[in-house]
Structure formats: C-alpha cells, structure tokens
Scaffold this motif. Structure first.
Motif, PDB file in Angstrom:
ATOM      1  N   PHE A 132     -37.950 101.401  -7.163  1.00  0.00           N
ATOM      2  CA  PHE A 132     -36.628 102.020  -7.252  1.00  0.00           C
ATOM      3  C   PHE A 132     -36.696 103.431  -6.695  1.00  0.00           C
ATOM      4  N   CYS A 133     -35.533 104.009  -6.408  1.00  0.00           N
ATOM      5  CA  CYS A 133     -35.464 105.405  -5.978  1.00  0.00           C
ATOM      6  C   CYS A 133     -34.270 106.071  -6.655  1.00  0.00           C
ATOM      7  N   PHE A 134     -34.447 107.328  -7.003  1.00  0.00           N
ATOM      8  CA  PHE A 134     -33.422 108.095  -7.697  1.00  0.00           C
ATOM      9  C   PHE A 134     -32.692 108.961  -6.686  1.00  0.00           C
ATOM     10  N   GLU A 135     -31.363 108.823  -6.607  1.00  0.00           N
ATOM     11  CA  GLU A 135     -30.565 109.525  -5.615  1.00  0.00           C
ATOM     12  C   GLU A 135     -29.755 110.677  -6.191  1.00  0.00           C
ATOM     13  N   GLY A 136     -29.908 110.958  -7.487  1.00  0.00           N
ATOM     14  CA  GLY A 136     -29.188 112.078  -8.079  1.00  0.00           C
ATOM     15  C   GLY A 136     -27.677 111.878  -8.077  1.00  0.00           C
ATOM     16  N   PHE A 137     -26.923 112.978  -7.973  1.00  0.00           N
ATOM     17  CA  PHE A 137     -25.465 112.909  -7.926  1.00  0.00           C
ATOM     18  C   PHE A 137     -25.002 112.720  -6.483  1.00  0.00           C
ATOM     19  N   PRO A 138     -24.115 111.759  -6.206  1.00  0.00           N
ATOM     20  CA  PRO A 138     -23.551 111.647  -4.857  1.00  0.00           C
ATOM     21  C   PRO A 138     -22.722 112.893  -4.553  1.00  0.00           C
ATOM     22  N   PRO A 139     -22.596 113.261  -3.267  1.00  0.00           N
ATOM     23  CA  PRO A 139     -21.753 114.408  -2.918  1.00  0.00           C
ATOM     24  C   PRO A 139     -20.325 114.235  -3.435  1.00  0.00           C
ATOM     25  N   ARG A 140     -19.686 115.345  -3.744  1.00  0.00           N
ATOM     26  CA  ARG A 140     -18.327 115.288  -4.288  1.00  0.00           C
ATOM     27  C   ARG A 140     -17.281 114.959  -3.224  1.00  0.00           C
ATOM     28  N   LYS A 141     -17.467 115.480  -1.993  1.00  0.00           N
ATOM     29  CA  LYS A 141     -16.488 115.251  -0.939  1.00  0.00           C
ATOM     30  C   LYS A 141     -16.634 113.836  -0.386  1.00  0.00           C
ATOM     31  N   THR A 158     -34.141  99.337  -5.684  1.00  0.00           N
ATOM     32  CA  THR A 158     -33.015  99.573  -6.576  1.00  0.00           C
ATOM     33  C   THR A 158     -32.679 101.064  -6.560  1.00  0.00           C
ATOM     34  N   LEU A 159     -31.392 101.389  -6.532  1.00  0.00           N
ATOM     35  CA  LEU A 159     -30.925 102.772  -6.447  1.00  0.00           C
ATOM     36  C   LEU A 159     -30.387 103.225  -7.800  1.00  0.00           C
ATOM     37  N   GLU A 177     -17.581  99.958  -0.563  1.00  0.00           N
ATOM     38  CA  GLU A 177     -17.246  99.978   0.864  1.00  0.00           C
ATOM     39  C   GLU A 177     -18.506  99.933   1.731  1.00  0.00           C
ATOM     40  N   VAL A 178     -19.518 100.701   1.339  1.00  0.00           N
ATOM     41  CA  VAL A 178     -20.733 100.814   2.155  1.00  0.00           C
ATOM     42  C   VAL A 178     -21.721  99.685   1.883  1.00  0.00           C
ATOM     43  N   PHE A 179     -21.950  99.389   0.616  1.00  0.00           N
ATOM     44  CA  PHE A 179     -22.952  98.380   0.244  1.00  0.00           C
ATOM     45  C   PHE A 179     -22.380  96.966   0.174  1.00  0.00           C
ATOM     46  N   GLY A 180     -21.061  96.861   0.060  1.00  0.00           N
ATOM     47  CA  GLY A 180     -20.416  95.564  -0.103  1.00  0.00           C
ATOM     48  C   GLY A 180     -19.958  95.379  -1.535  1.00  0.00           C
ATOM     49  N   PRO A 181     -18.748  94.829  -1.744  1.00  0.00           N
ATOM     50  CA  PRO A 181     -18.195  94.686  -3.095  1.00  0.00           C
ATOM     51  C   PRO A 181     -18.985  93.746  -3.994  1.00  0.00           C
ATOM     52  N   GLY A 182     -19.778  92.851  -3.381  1.00  0.00           N
ATOM     53  CA  GLY A 182     -20.524  91.899  -4.193  1.00  0.00           C
ATOM     54  C   GLY A 182     -21.900  92.382  -4.615  1.00  0.00           C
ATOM     55  N   ALA A 225     -30.684  96.555  -1.090  1.00  0.00           N
ATOM     56  CA  ALA A 225     -30.142  95.703  -0.024  1.00  0.00           C
ATOM     57  C   ALA A 225     -30.936  94.402   0.058  1.00  0.00           C
ATOM     58  N   PRO A 226     -30.265  93.294   0.336  1.00  0.00           N
ATOM     59  CA  PRO A 226     -30.972  92.012   0.458  1.00  0.00           C
ATOM     60  C   PRO A 226     -31.855  92.005   1.697  1.00  0.00           C
TER      61      PRO A 226
END
Length: 282
Positions: A132-141, A158-159, A177-182, A225-226
C-alpha cells in the motif's frame, strides 16, 4: 551529550488505546511540544499524569519558527517529546521538519509507537494490505486534485488518503472520475470512537452517499489499479516491433515469437502480419 527527540503516538479516538509508555514520557520529558496544548491537557488528565517539563505549542503555523528552538534544547541535552492531536507525528501532522533538523545535528530520534489511522483503516477496509501507499490529503483545488489522482491512476498498490468531511464528496467524485466508479474503496469514519463507521463499495456509489454530508475524521482506502492485460496492437505495430528486433540482430523467427509473447497473441498472427507487410512493399 545531546538529548533525545521522542515522537509519541497518541490515541486517534479511544484514550484507552494510549501506549503505556506515553504516560511515562509525558511525565518525564524536559520539553513537551504539542500540536494543541489544550488537547494535551485533556489527554494528560485522562491518563492521570502530570507534565513536569516545559510545554510549548508546535503546529503548522509556528513549526518553521519553533524548530530551531527545540533543536537547541536537544543539542543542550534535553529530552523533547513531540505529540500531535492524534496518531503519529510527521504523518500528515507536524514533526518532519523537527526530525530532519535533529538528524542533521546528530541528535538521537526515537518513537513511542501508537495508534495510526492509516493502518487501522487499511486493516478494516477489506482491501489488499500486502502492498500500500499513503497519499495524505488530496489537494483542495479541483484541478490540482485531478492532476494528483491521475499520477497514481495506474498504481497497483492500495491507496490510503486522509480527507476533510466537507470535501469528501468532491474527493470521492474525483476519484470515481479518474479511477473509475467501480473501483472498490472504503470510507472509514471516526475510527475507535463512539460512532465509528466503515462504508465499503464502489467509488461512484460512495460519492453518491457522501453527497448528503458526512461528519467526523475521515480516512479513505482505495483499491489499487487492476493488472493490465496484454496490449492490443494492430498489425502495423506488430510488424514494427519485429523489425526493431531484426535490426538489433535477432532472427526473424525469434523476433516473431518474442513479439507474439509480449502482445499476448498467437505467433501465426504476427507471422501473417509480417508476410502481408512484405507483400505490400512489392
């Protein structure tokens, strides 16, 4: 002799999760640097411990200015205990600058391991935990958030993310939107607290759920990602790859076999493409 910097994990919810060493360190430290001194007071009261050292604030707003002062105390032989509001210092919390500065001055740095929202959420998510990798807080904008998510769109691990409750719906919508709704995910809310909740599902489904508003401390775990299947290559690309190998000195038979294996197609398909291209050049 120089002193010691102690990074201490604090409860992320239930105060009973505090490591036993935390009380001893709070009572004996020469300096206690706290992200919020009021929360520190509540913590020491709950643990039934009295701090005897000097208590100073150490948060995002004064982290840069206060670091040299704390390093001077460490170099002078003090034992400095760093605590944040919840979890481990430096993990999306103040601490990194102080650790880096202490290391640069050859000051010993140690830790009191404690609760971690990252690991707790990961364990509860039901998603793969071997990598797994830790991505912290996503940017606000919005634009910056989408760009950051696209950077890890093909990440197989895993993120894990932190997110503010009032931005959760937008963050989940962007992830969908980026990773896919499923893409599977888990929203972990108020971990170890009275109203702990783990909501699991596809990113699209979770984004719809969060649109009604969510409260509390949030950690989001997203499936990696698969694995991508073999590339779908047209005949022209198959021929080009065979020729590249031939120009490098490989025999045509071996080149065709290697290209077919990499593309996941029968050798006959690559052979036919090479033959057709040769006839077309006549």
């Amino acid at each position: 002799m120089t002193g010691t910097l102690v990074l201490a994990g604090t409860p992320i919810g239930d105060v009973a999760d505090a490591p036993p060493r935390l009380a001893r360190e709070l009572a004996s430290a020469d300096v206690v640097a706290a992200e919020d001194t009021r929360r520190l007071r509540r913590l020491t009261q709950a643990l039934g411990v009295q701090t005897t050292g000097r208590v100073v604030s150490y948060f995002e707003g004064n982290e840069t200015a206060r670091t040299p002062e704390l390093v001077d105390a460490l170099v002078g032989g003090a034992r400095v205990l760093l605590v944040t509001d919840a979890g481990m210092p430096s993990v999306s919390d103040p601490g990194y600058r102080l650790v880096a500065a202490a290391v640069e001055r050859d000051v010993r740095v140690t830790a009191v391991p404690g609760p971690s929202a990252v690991l707790t959420a990961l364990a509860l998510s039901g998603l793969p935990v071997d990598r797994f990798c830790f991505e912290g807080f996503p940017p606000r904008k919005a634009g910056e958030r989408l760009a950051r998510l696209r950077e890890v769109a093909d990440e197989r691990r895993t993120l894990v993310y932190f997110e503010a409750p009032h931005r959760l719906d937008d963050a989940l919508a962007a992830m969908a939107e980026v990773f896919g709704p499923g893409r599977r995910a888990a929203v972990c809310r108020e971990l170890t607290k009275t109203y702990e909740e783990v909501r699991r599902g596809g990113l699209g489904e979770l984004a719809e759920w969060a649109a009604d508003g969510v409260r509390g401390e949030i950690t989001v775990v997203v499936e990696g990602a698969p694995e991508r299947g073999p590339e779908a290559l047209d005949a022209a690309e198959l021929v080009r790859r065979v020729r590249v190998r031939e120009e490098a000195g490989e025999r045509r038979k071996e080149a065709i076999a290697a290209v077919a294996s990499a593309a996941g197609v029968p050798k006959r398909e690559v052979f036919d493409a090479v033959v057709a291209a040769k006839h077309a050049e006549r």
